[in-house]
Scaffold this active site. Sequence first.
Site, PDB file in Angstrom:
ATOM      1  N   SER A   1     -41.308   7.839 -49.798  1.00 54.50           N
ATOM      2  CA  SER A   1     -41.452   7.248 -51.121  1.00 54.50           C
ATOM      3  C   SER A   1     -40.168   7.370 -51.910  1.00 54.50           C
ATOM      4  O   SER A   1     -39.742   6.430 -52.568  1.00 54.50           O
ATOM      5  CB  SER A   1     -42.586   7.909 -51.896  1.00 54.50           C
TER       6      SER A   1
ATOM      7  N   THR B   1     -37.473   4.938 -50.175  1.00 53.81           N
ATOM      8  CA  THR B   1     -37.653   3.485 -50.166  1.00 53.81           C
ATOM      9  C   THR B   1     -38.285   2.951 -51.450  1.00 53.81           C
ATOM     10  O   THR B   1     -38.548   1.777 -51.567  1.00 53.81           O
ATOM     11  CB  THR B   1     -38.582   3.063 -49.013  1.00 53.81           C
ATOM     12  N   HIS B   2     -38.541   3.807 -52.390  1.00 52.87           N
ATOM     13  CA  HIS B   2     -39.246   3.408 -53.620  1.00 52.87           C
ATOM     14  C   HIS B   2     -40.641   2.886 -53.325  1.00 52.87           C
ATOM     15  O   HIS B   2     -41.196   2.129 -54.092  1.00 52.87           O
ATOM     16  CB  HIS B   2     -38.451   2.357 -54.417  1.00 52.87           C
ATOM     17  N   ARG B   3     -41.174   3.268 -52.162  1.00 54.29           N
ATOM     18  CA  ARG B   3     -42.556   2.946 -51.889  1.00 54.29           C
ATOM     19  C   ARG B   3     -43.397   3.851 -52.792  1.00 54.29           C
ATOM     20  O   ARG B   3     -43.231   5.065 -52.765  1.00 54.29           O
ATOM     21  CB  ARG B   3     -42.860   3.247 -50.417  1.00 54.29           C
ATOM     22  N   PRO B   4     -44.241   3.268 -53.619  1.00 55.27           N
ATOM     23  CA  PRO B   4     -44.916   4.125 -54.592  1.00 55.27           C
ATOM     24  C   PRO B   4     -45.953   5.034 -53.947  1.00 55.27           C
ATOM     25  O   PRO B   4     -46.506   4.712 -52.906  1.00 55.27           O
ATOM     26  CB  PRO B   4     -45.601   3.118 -55.518  1.00 55.27           C
TER      27      PRO B   4
END
Lengths: 620, 160
Positions: free
Chosen positions: A296, A299-302
């Site tokens: 997260s 990759t800015h994956r929430p």
Amino acid sequence: MAYKTIIEDGIDILVAGAGLGGTGAAFESRYWGKDKKIVVAEKANIDRSGAVAQGLYAINCYMGTRFGENNPEDHVRYARIDLMGMVREDLLFDMARHVDSTVHQFEEWGLPLMRNPKTGAYQREGRWQIMIHGESYKPIVAEAAKKSADKVFNRVCLTHLLMDESKPNRVAGAVGFNVRTGNYHVFKSKAVIVAAGGASNIYKPRSVGEGAGRVWYAPWSSGSAYGLLIGAGAKMTQMENRIVLARFKDGYGPVGAYFLHLKTYTQNCNGEEYESNWWPQLQEMVGKEYLDPEASSLTHRPIPTCLRNHALINEVNAGRGPIHMITMEAFQDPHLEEIGWHNFLGMTVGQAVLWAATDVDPKNENPELTTSEPYVMGSHATGCGAWCSGPEDISPPEYFWGYNRMTTVEGLFGAGDAAGGTPHAFSSGSFTEGRLAAKAACKYIDDGKAEGIRISDEQIEQRRAEIYKPMEHYRVYRNEITAGSVNPNYINPRQGLDRLQKLMDEYCGGVTVSYMTNDKLLHIGLKKMKVLEEDLEKIAAENIHELLRAWELKHRHLTSEAVMQHTLFRKETRWPGYYYRGDAMKVDDQNWHVLTVSRRDPETGEYTMEKAPCYHLVEA
Amino acid sequence: MPTFVYMTRCDGCGQCVDICPSDIMHMDSVVRRAYNIEPNMCWECYSCVKACPHNAIDVRGYADFAPLGHSVRVQRDEEKGVIAWRIIFRNGEKDMTLLAPITTKPWGQAIPQLADESEPSQEMRDSQHLFNEPKYIRLDDGGLHTLESNGLKLKAGVYY
Ligand SMILES: Cc1cc2nc3c(=O)[nH]c(=O)nc-3n(C[C@H](O)[C@H](O)[C@H](O)COP(=O)(O)OP(=O)(O)OC[C@H]3O[C@@H](n4cnc5c(N)ncnc54)[C@H](O)[C@@H]3O)c2cc1C
Ligand code: SF4
Ligand code: SF4
């Protein structure tokens, strides 16, 4: 009772409920159906009704393909991870590829969108949100709908859909009553687009007494989108996916802009960061696929919203509450302070009232956060609603039966909170879904699918008797007692609502049980729900306003029963932080990577539950 | 409460009754002034407050958590297209005025009358396009996104 019957005949498209979904539907219907008769029925005043009545400070769903920001598939990925895999990707992709055109129109119509002075792009609050001065958002979209519709009936509360008697499972209009005149309204229509909003107030709220109206979703969101559809026998999906929100305590002020734009953050009572402490234990429960803090941050994956709730809830239960929003740093900047206040004035004035009343100035004091009671809705970060057909160029066969956003009842369409499996549509996406449903409804009619509709006078008369029954009941029994509201033969709508809320709270994972339930509790709950249904037959309305509350309660009851049935069916905790199945805590992807679908038999009230395939159109 | 009406300012015009989304502003039949009939179904949405031509409606925070003595007042001016707020804290130490635009275009003019648009072609009807698309999506010549155009393939994921 001397109420008149007013019949509006020959309607092509009836828009049921004119919030963001309904205004979108009315507007777009006129373009594809120039020759068609388009009628809107709204229980309040279209200029200020629905969840957006107060306004909004952000449009939460905007791709920005124009500025090279995101593509529709990016949004699908985001909504999917946030709901831990359980979404209708076809519907999501479809909404996302059209939503920008909706937002560009809003700007042209005069909605003040903020722009980033450096890039010229819309001012982003987060990856999907853009900032607006949205106090007049609703009046602006209402104007668009009013320009398109042949007639707008304000203050007409719809109670039932009419069914065609020449062909089973086909819609033929709707009935309701005017909450001012009391008149009975019959709308005979070839197609109906339901956009009557999600459900607040089905769970016991945290506020009590006078404050009971201070809920996050509007108190007039009576779950009619579900009540109307369930009552007509439409299949529903993801009804177990209720939402719990982390919000400013008591005021329910949204936190999105604070986190994303003002860069505020949370701490426990000791001034510590606490979220990450909960990840290892939680990862065991949900698996790395759904909770991977390292990935997260790279990759800015929430991290799914529900899991962040889980951390907050558990930290408080561990005795380290209250959780504070750290505003004192950001608010030293006068520009950010102003944005912080405007954010509420544009959409949740009650939060500003609370801070003024309690002398909490977020510049000098960090306000408290808490988690709300659960809500049932399909357009915010959850996907409750009708099982709808997707668009022809995207949907796999199981998701496609001809007309975009059509439910399993012919000629009956859903948008906004009414359409299931399409979370993260928000205001702009709901309006877009209304537009999509409108085009499809016009096609449905042009294809001759609505020919030969028949509605008998009996059906109309039977509904009439049913609608006014609470007033009749009151008239018959009120004189058996001296005065007051305690009567052995009836309960009033408020008493019924209190019972429903207590029941949902205690048996279906509300706030007082820390969002926890299990098989046993749900079975007891369902039994009590049936008994409540019997008592709702004996509900009494003293006047037309109470009649409105009585029907809102009946819609809330139908919604609640569906939530319980779905929660029972899915033997796992899919969204820890929204609710827990104490007897099946682990996310069980092997057996349960499927969507839930239910149907309530309109004649018998019996539920049938099934699993439906969950297709992933987009690579991770 | 939470909304209440000052007796001396209300003239019974009914605009608040007309607008309240919760159907709780009603007219008292004796004094012919408006009042909130069901405070526990009020959202403090301020729709009625903004609509009242005489500033007769005010809000007092919910009794279950809000102490007395504060004030959040508003003036919404459609002609100027602005809204002005004044917030006074209970302790009197903070007194803020905030101003925001509500529209960038005069009301009633910028929204197209779709009945006047030319009839959509059959090709448009058969396509996935909505009104003004694809132009309004990117505001350039780019077409509508499809699975194909975006290099996506249907990926079955049925696990029973
Ligand atoms: C506090 C708050 C903050 C939010 N913040 C944002 C944000 O910042 N950005 C964003 O994009 N979205 C936000 N949302 C979400 C957004 O408002 C909703 O997703 C959207 O309004 C849902 O649209 P809808 O048409 O489904 O329902 P609604 O807009 O609620 O419309 C439902 C309509 O149906 C009518 N109705 C109900 N029952 C009946 C009946 N029986 N008969 C006739 N009419 C009926 C209602 O009066 C209402 O007009 C927020 C919502 C809330 C409550
Ligand atoms: S604040 Fe809103 S809900 Fe309350 S009375 Fe006024 S219009 Fe109605
Ligand atoms: S709008 Fe104002 S003046 Fe008119 S009835 Fe309501 S409170 Fe009275």
